[in-house]
Scaffold this motif. Structure first.
Motif, PDB file in Angstrom:
ATOM      1  N   GLY A 241       0.851  -1.188   0.000  1.00 42.38           N
ATOM      2  CA  GLY A 241       0.000   0.000   0.000  1.00 42.38           C
ATOM      3  C   GLY A 241       0.881   1.231   0.000  1.00 42.38           C
ATOM      4  O   GLY A 241       2.046   1.174   0.389  1.00 42.38           O
ATOM      5  N   ASP A 242       0.299   2.346  -0.424  1.00 39.45           N
ATOM      6  CA  ASP A 242       1.053   3.600  -0.545  1.00 39.45           C
ATOM      7  C   ASP A 242       1.468   4.103   0.841  1.00 39.45           C
ATOM      8  O   ASP A 242       0.619   4.315   1.714  1.00 39.45           O
ATOM      9  N   LEU A 243       2.763   4.255   1.043  1.00 40.53           N
ATOM     10  CA  LEU A 243       3.229   4.712   2.356  1.00 40.53           C
ATOM     11  C   LEU A 243       2.780   6.145   2.654  1.00 40.53           C
ATOM     12  O   LEU A 243       2.792   6.590   3.800  1.00 40.53           O
ATOM     13  N   GLU A 244       2.367   6.877   1.591  1.00 44.52           N
ATOM     14  CA  GLU A 244       1.852   8.238   1.785  1.00 44.52           C
ATOM     15  C   GLU A 244       0.352   8.217   2.087  1.00 44.52           C
ATOM     16  O   GLU A 244      -0.251   9.245   2.359  1.00 44.52           O
ATOM     17  N   GLY A 245      -0.257   7.034   1.988  1.00 40.71           N
ATOM     18  CA  GLY A 245      -1.705   6.918   2.175  1.00 40.71           C
ATOM     19  C   GLY A 245      -2.104   7.065   3.635  1.00 40.71           C
ATOM     20  O   GLY A 245      -1.277   7.334   4.502  1.00 40.71           O
ATOM     21  N   MET A 250      -4.275   6.423  12.817  1.00 39.97           N
ATOM     22  CA  MET A 250      -4.483   7.866  13.053  1.00 39.97           C
ATOM     23  C   MET A 250      -5.966   8.213  13.108  1.00 39.97           C
ATOM     24  O   MET A 250      -6.806   7.475  12.607  1.00 39.97           O
ATOM     25  N   THR A 251      -6.293   9.364  13.688  1.00 39.08           N
ATOM     26  CA  THR A 251      -7.662   9.879  13.658  1.00 39.08           C
ATOM     27  C   THR A 251      -7.667  11.065  12.693  1.00 39.08           C
ATOM     28  O   THR A 251      -6.779  11.921  12.774  1.00 39.08           O
ATOM     29  N   TYR A 252      -8.659  11.078  11.767  1.00 43.79           N
ATOM     30  CA  TYR A 252      -8.732  12.185  10.800  1.00 43.79           C
ATOM     31  C   TYR A 252     -10.060  12.916  10.996  1.00 43.79           C
ATOM     32  O   TYR A 252     -11.100  12.261  11.184  1.00 43.79           O
ATOM     33  N   PRO A 253     -10.084  14.268  10.939  1.00 39.99           N
ATOM     34  CA  PRO A 253     -11.362  14.998  11.089  1.00 39.99           C
ATOM     35  C   PRO A 253     -12.283  14.711   9.903  1.00 39.99           C
ATOM     36  O   PRO A 253     -11.805  14.394   8.812  1.00 39.99           O
ATOM     37  N   LEU A 254     -13.611  14.771  10.133  1.00 39.99           N
ATOM     38  CA  LEU A 254     -14.558  14.527   9.030  1.00 39.99           C
ATOM     39  C   LEU A 254     -14.437  15.671   8.023  1.00 39.99           C
ATOM     40  O   LEU A 254     -14.277  16.835   8.412  1.00 39.99           O
ATOM     41  N   PRO A 255     -14.489  15.321   6.723  1.00 41.64           N
ATOM     42  CA  PRO A 255     -14.327  16.396   5.726  1.00 41.64           C
ATOM     43  C   PRO A 255     -15.577  17.288   5.644  1.00 41.64           C
ATOM     44  O   PRO A 255     -16.681  16.837   5.920  1.00 41.64           O
ATOM     45  N   VAL A 256     -15.396  18.541   5.279  1.00 42.10           N
ATOM     46  CA  VAL A 256     -16.539  19.435   5.003  1.00 42.10           C
ATOM     47  C   VAL A 256     -16.832  19.274   3.514  1.00 42.10           C
ATOM     48  O   VAL A 256     -15.922  19.259   2.691  1.00 42.10           O
ATOM     49  N   LEU A 257     -18.116  19.055   3.147  1.00 40.37           N
ATOM     50  CA  LEU A 257     -18.451  18.793   1.743  1.00 40.37           C
ATOM     51  C   LEU A 257     -18.268  20.069   0.907  1.00 40.37           C
ATOM     52  O   LEU A 257     -18.276  21.188   1.452  1.00 40.37           O
ATOM     53  N   PRO A 258     -18.105  19.922  -0.440  1.00 40.93           N
ATOM     54  CA  PRO A 258     -17.800  21.086  -1.298  1.00 40.93           C
ATOM     55  C   PRO A 258     -18.822  22.216  -1.162  1.00 40.93           C
ATOM     56  O   PRO A 258     -18.481  23.392  -1.245  1.00 40.93           O
ATOM     57  N   ASP A 259     -20.136  21.821  -0.898  1.00 36.93           N
ATOM     58  CA  ASP A 259     -21.133  22.907  -0.776  1.00 36.93           C
ATOM     59  C   ASP A 259     -21.157  23.497   0.632  1.00 36.93           C
ATOM     60  O   ASP A 259     -22.046  24.256   1.001  1.00 36.93           O
TER      61      ASP A 259
END
Ligand code: SAM
Length: 293
Positions: A241-245, A250-259
């Motif tokens: 797998g991509d080592l940059e992936g 880790m915990t990642y914040p939920l993304p804000v949608l484009p709108d």
């Protein structure tokens, strides 16, 4: 415990003395041979971990016939010195060393052994897991040296402890021998986890090169110790797998949608059909846990 009380309690201890054997273990090898006929047509034999020498006594008595001009060769190896025995070449050495294998082969005038036996046992600590582990390591060391000195088709007999990891040892032995049997001679106490593997018809994997490298212990592999091909005993570990992936820890914040709207959590595509915790879910849904039952 007095000698006579041990004579009463342990028939093989008594019989060993009556029959001139140095140890009661002589009967174990005799009984293994009674069943498996391992001495048949043997010209070169090696007794690993031989001291005080009762197995070598058995080999000498069974294989060397009076007046034989060219008797079979019997080589006995042990860390400890051993009193001499007729027809037995003795070598004080460590079975985990290549030099020991070379020393043994030097006696066979270009030939190899037809039979290798090993009754090796480390000093018992009384901690079962530890004793089983050390015994397994000694068995693997015996197998290792055996791959240097045994002819194709030959037989290997070794002491084994029937612990929880025995199937792993069987699998390792089965890589080298067509037939592997676990045998418990009558003279081996029922209360003991001791047994003997009788490995017949030596046939190493194609391309296997005998090596004294212990992959669990020796950490340097180089041109002289290349653990490759059929010699490779370590299961490789490969990170993929991509080592940059994303890092799964880790915990990642939920993304804000484009709108600009808030991220909506999605349902799983396929929930488990009959999870083992289904009853709990049903009870929870029926508010069972809040009813104070
Ligand atoms: N079969 C022998 C007999 O019938 O008299 C008894 C063998 S005794 C139970 C176990 C032997 O294994 C001990 O003499 C010990 O010195 C030997 N041993 C343990 N580790 C060894 C090693 N790495 N190299 C050579 N001998 C070893």
């Amino acid at each position: 415990m007095g000698k006579s009380s041990k004579d009463k309690r342990d028939i093989y201890y008594r019989l060993a003395k009556e029959n001139g054997y140095r140890a009661r273990s002589a009967f174990k090898l005799l009984q293994i041979n009674e069943h498996f006929n391992i001495f048949k047509d043997v010209r070169n034999v090696v007794d690993l971990c031989a001291a005080p020498g009762s197995w070598s006594q058995v080999l000498s008595q069974q294989l060397i016939k009076e007046g034989d001009q060219d008797p079979p060769k019997i080589i006995a190896v042990d860390l400890q010195a051993m009193a001499p025995l007729p027809g037995v070449i003795q070598y004080q050495g460590d079975i985990t060393k290549t030099s020991t294998a070379e020393k043994i082969i030097s006696h066979f005038q270009g030939g190899l052994a037809d039979l290798v036996v090993c009754d090796g046992a480390p000093d018992v600590t009384g901690l079962h897991d530890m004793d089983e582990y050390i015994q397994a390591q000694l068995l693997l060391a015996a197998l290792n040296i055996t791959t240097h000195i045994l002819r194709t088709g030959g037989t290997f007999v070794a002491k084994i402890f029937r612990g929880k990891d025995i199937t792993l040892l069987y699998a390792q032995l089965k890589l080298f021998f067509k037939t592997v049997t676990c045998s418990k001679p009558r003279s081996s106490r029922n209360s003991s986890v001791e047994a003997f593997v009788v490995c017949q018809n030596y046939s190493p994997p194609e391309g296997y090169v005998p090596s004294m490298v212990n992959p669990m212990m020796d950490l340097s592999y180089n041109e002289t110790n290349p653990l490759v091909g059929p010699n490779r005993m370590i299961v490789p570990f490969i990170a993929c797998g991509d080592l940059e992936g994303f890092d799964s820890d880790m915990t990642y914040p939920l993304p804000v949608l484009p709108d600009g709207s808030e991220y909506q959590s999605l349902e799983p595509h396929q929930a488990p059909i009959a999870p083992p915790y289904q009853t709990f879910l049903d009870l929870k849904r029926s508010n069972f846990f809040n009813k104070g039952v």
